[in-house]
Every structure is written in structure tokens, then in C-alpha cells.
Design a protein around this motif. Sequence first.
Motif, mmCIF file in Angstrom:
data_model
loop_
_atom_site.group_PDB
_atom_site.id
_atom_site.type_symbol
_atom_site.label_atom_id
_atom_site.label_comp_id
_atom_site.label_asym_id
_atom_site.label_seq_id
_atom_site.Cartn_x
_atom_site.Cartn_y
_atom_site.Cartn_z
ATOM 1 N N THR B 87 0.827 -1.202 0.000
ATOM 2 C CA THR B 87 0.000 0.000 0.000
ATOM 3 C C THR B 87 0.863 1.254 0.000
ATOM 4 O O THR B 87 1.878 1.315 0.691
ATOM 5 N N PHE B 89 0.383 4.706 1.452
ATOM 6 C CA PHE B 89 -0.561 5.321 2.377
ATOM 7 C C PHE B 89 -0.689 6.813 2.107
ATOM 8 O O PHE B 89 0.249 7.461 1.664
ATOM 9 N N HIS B 91 -0.832 9.048 4.323
ATOM 10 C CA HIS B 91 0.105 9.745 5.212
ATOM 11 C C HIS B 91 1.523 9.222 5.022
ATOM 12 O O HIS B 91 2.389 9.465 5.854
ATOM 13 N N ALA B 93 3.588 7.165 5.843
ATOM 14 C CA ALA B 93 4.095 6.229 6.854
ATOM 15 C C ALA B 93 5.509 5.758 6.536
ATOM 16 O O ALA B 93 5.823 4.581 6.608
ATOM 17 N N LEU B 94 6.367 6.703 6.175
ATOM 18 C CA LEU B 94 7.780 6.360 5.948
ATOM 19 C C LEU B 94 8.464 6.207 7.304
ATOM 20 O O LEU B 94 8.102 6.890 8.259
#
Lengths: 285, 363
Positions: B87, B89, B91, B93-94
Motif C-alpha cells: 500500500t 498510504f 500519510h 508512513a515512511l
Amino acid sequence: MTAAAIDTDNRNADPAMRRVHVRDHLRTASRIAVLLGGGALALIYLPLLWLAVMSFARNPLSGIPMPLTTMHYQAILNDVRWVKPLLTSIALSAIVALVCMIAATLVARAAIRMRKPGVMLLVSLAPLFIPGLTMGAALFISLRMLMNLTLGLWSIFLAQFIWAFPFALLMVLIVASRFDTRLLHAAEDLGATPWQRFWDIEVPLLRPGIIGAGIFAFLLSFNELLRSLFVRGQDTTMPIYNWIMAASQQSQVPIIFALTTLVLFVTLPITAASFWYVFVKLDKS
Amino acid sequence: MNKSSQDGLMLEISHAVHRYGTFTALNDVSLVARAGEFLTILGESGSGKTTLLRLISGLEHPYAVEALKLDGVDVTRTPAHQRNCTTVFQHYALFPHMSVVENVEYGLKVRGVAPAERRSRALSALEIVRLANKHDRRIHQLSGGERQRVALARAFVPQPAILLLDEPLGALDEKLRIEMQIELMEIHRQLGMTFVYITHSQEEALTMSDRVILMTKGRIAQVGAPADLFDRPESRFVADFMGMENLLEGRLVEHGGEHVTVALDDTTVRGRLSRQGSAAVGSKVIVGMRAERISMGAEPPPDATLNSVRGTLRSSIYRGKYLDREIETTAGVLKARIWSSSSEFEGSGYAWWRPEDCVVMPA
């Protein structure tokens, strides 16, 4: 605009003059601040320094450092009764630190996943506010008198853990509360197993808090006396040894001066390093 | 290639139901995605599109589903980390404690790919998203658009059967968003991967997709190519969502070859039924026209085959390139977007449009 600036505004119409006034006010104020701060720090560190100086005095209780001598340090080297308590303390504190790191990490992780962690956190942190004397006596009554257990290192460990754990938990909580659990979803989505998610994502991001927790737990345990005194059984830690020596009839006080100076040189750098780690390293990451 | 090569289906969901407490987030949703397809799931927030995505990725488990197949394999009971899909994302999400290239190679690392190989594959993925020169940067040193591209590279590097994109352009400003749309299409073409793209923007859906699934209230409202949804909405909701400004209620009076006749108050108009057989004679229907397809003038149109209604001008707003006008008719208010100033008039006049530009759908 500062209060000083507003003050001068009314009295002085010339802007250039006003600026000079303001600067003077500020300079005086900051001078006072530096003086007060410096004074407070001196109150903390001068007695410690004096103690270190007096550990070289022939008769420390006289209050006069002269004549200087290293005889107390030689006495320490000759009378090695303090070595065992020191080693005990170091080992015990290391265990307390390790257990605190693990427990604080587990509890903090759980807290940020709970919908209402308030009561659990309150109960976990409450020992911070329980006086050492009370906690020590309570532990003694329940362990020794109620359960009739033989006290020793294990009960010292227990008392010190109860004392250090809330601090450790706070350290981890600070970091854990800023942890974005969506990162774990991202890792899971990329194929990471629960264990990989924990080691690769959670532990590195919580590390500053976990290490800070360990350092604080070590220092708190290493210096703990009140609770340990109640539950020591036959065992002796460094603070207990110092306390016994200082309280005993035969004057061992000169040795205590030297010994505490040595302890100071161990704990101060650790404290400094831990603060540097927590506030400098943690801020950068 | 797995079993999917037989029927070409990368994703197959039949009759998925999902509930949060008493709220039904997905109400009997079935869909498929073909290999290499750019499938967009379009809908407002709360339509169930993100829930659908989380069911596919496995981050959420369905309340009930008949089948949930990825690349021909039923994954209903497979945990997210064992599913062959990743996915991007909204946001991002790194991972903030890893460098750009470490982020990108993480999916390969957990799959046990050797360090040297995963590094080179991560670098070539960064090449595709034009970030190879920033591979050793920290995440906080990147701009929003760059983070977006890192998230994209990180997701496609393990070569999943399906790449899920959850409103990936939502956090970008408009200029960057339009650039990234083009770039995403290019990357999709280059990788040949199946993309399932979630968005609330009909513009993104129309621009990028091979096929669009429009959702509302946990159900699928319509499935089709972008042009289908745009030109042939099958319900008032779809027409409204796709920005059809004029929606009037009428009654179907006659089926006649290519076009149907609809009574609007005191007049009749002709239009095309968006789906054959979707409305019977005598039933209530909705007539939809786009504002830019409506013309206006003081005189009735010369061509008698055009639909035409009489009305009075209500408002006229100058917008620079064009004019937005509203005319009040007995059937309702009609909005028109006029591109030439030659049709200006005051007071009463006419509005007209072609039967081809008039969509008739069941009410």
C-alpha cells in the motif's frame, strides 16, 4: 514589547534614547538572572567540591583542609571491606536497570494501545509519591513479618525496582506517546512479521527512551538507601555500607569522605552522559 | 504468473460485508481487477472505499466475505504480512529512522533478499521515481512530493501482485498533484502492475483510470470506464457526483429507437437512456444535462430536433473565459455555461440542448 520597554515609553519621547534605556534595563535584568542562577548552582556544587577537598584533609571533621594528606585513600586501599558492597551495588543496579528497561518498554507499549490508560498509568507511577521510609517499612512488614521470608539481595532488588520503575516508565512513555503506530501497519503491509515489526521499527524508534530509562534506573538503584535498609536482610550495598560506616561509633568518617568522593566521580559522568543522550540525541532523532 | 493468467484476474472480491459495531461500512460489495489494470475506487469519505482497501491489504478482516482472492489465491484468512500486495498510504508512513534507500528496500529485507541485491533493486526503483540522487537522505529532509515518491517506490519494489494506493496525492498542492497524476500513469505503464487507486477526486479518477468503481454508503453505485461514468450515469447520485449540474425530474412517456421521450412539466424532451431497459414507460425518471452543453438565446433554436424550453433569466455571472447563467423554466432552474457572448439576452428567452447530451436515468 517588554514591560521595561512600555515603562520607558511614557517617560522618554526620543526613540534613540528609549532604545538605550531598554537595553540597559535588559542588561541589568539578565545580570541578576545570571547571578541568581550561578548562586543556586554554587549552592549545589560547592559542598560537593568541599567534600572532595576535605577528603584530602588530615582531620576532615575539623573543617580545616590543611594539612593535606592522601592517608584516607591509602586507608581505603588497605581496608577493602567496601569492595564487596560496591561490586554488589554495581551488579544489582545493572539488573535493576535491565529489568526496568524491559518492563517499562512493555508497559509503555501497552499504554499507547489502551483506549483508557489513565488508571493503569496512575497506579504504575504512584510509587513516585510514596515516601521511601513508608515503602521500605511496608515491604518489610509484608515480606518479613507477614510472609516470613528470608530477606536478602532479592528483596533489595524488589524494593529498588519499585522505586526506579516509575521513572523508567516515564522515560519510555515520553518517546512511546509520540510513536506513530501507523508505521507498524506500513511495515506489516510490506511483509514484516510481528517480531520484525518490533525489532526493525519499534525498538529503534523507542531506543532513546529505553536507554534513558536504563541509565536513570541504574543511578536511582545505585544511590538507594531508605528502602534497602529495611529489606536488606544480611546483605550490604554501597549506600548501606557508607551509612553504617558513618553511623558507627569508631570514627570512619574520614574514609567516608574519600569513598563518597570516588562514588561521585563515577555517578556524575554517568548522569551527565544520560542527560546528554536524552536531550541532545533524542532531540535529533 | 499464477492462476491469474487463466482468467486474467488479479483481485476478486465477492459479497464483502464489513461492520463497525452497528455501522455497516461495506454492504455486499463485489469487484474484480484485471492484471495490469488501473482500477480506481471513487467515493466521498465514509463511502467505504478505505475500508475496502484495508480488507484487500489485510490490515482489517471482513465481517463476512464469500471470496477474497489475490492473484487467484484465496487470502481471506491470510495475515497482512503474508499477502502479496502493498500500500501507498495517504500519510506515507515512511520510517523516520531509516534513510530513503533503507525505506525503499525494507520490503525486500523482510523477504530475506540479500543486502547487495536489495540495495541495487531499491536504487533502480528510486531511479524510476527520479530520486536516485537522494537515496541517502533522511526522510525529514525531503519535501512532500519527494516523500510521496519514496512511499511509492517502497511499495512497488517487492513487485506485489497488486499495488494499493490510498489517496496518495491527497496531501499535495494542486500543481504537484497534477504533475504526479501524469507521473503515476507513466509508472503504471512502465511497471505493468495492477493498481487499485482510492480517491475522492473525480478529476483524478477520470484522468488516470482504466476503470472506475464509484461507491456510496458502503455500496457500489456504478462501475465503468471513466467516459461511462461521465457520460452515462445510471443514477441521480452518480450524475450528481460526476458534476452534472442540471438534474430535473420527469416521467418517461415513450421508448422510440435511439432516444426516449420524457415529459417535463408542460413540455417534453428527448434523451438517451443511460442503461437500456432501466426505466419503463410511465415511470419517474431523472433528466441530466451538463451546463456546458446547454445553449441560450432570446429566440427559439432553428433546429426542431433540439430539446428546447422557455424561461426567464435569473442570474448571469461573468467568469472571464465564460459566463455562468441560470434560467428559470417551468420544469426547474437550468444552469448553462456560455462560452460566446453572442447569445446574450435579457428577460425571457430559451434554453436548448441536443438529445445526445441529455441523459435519462431511473429516479
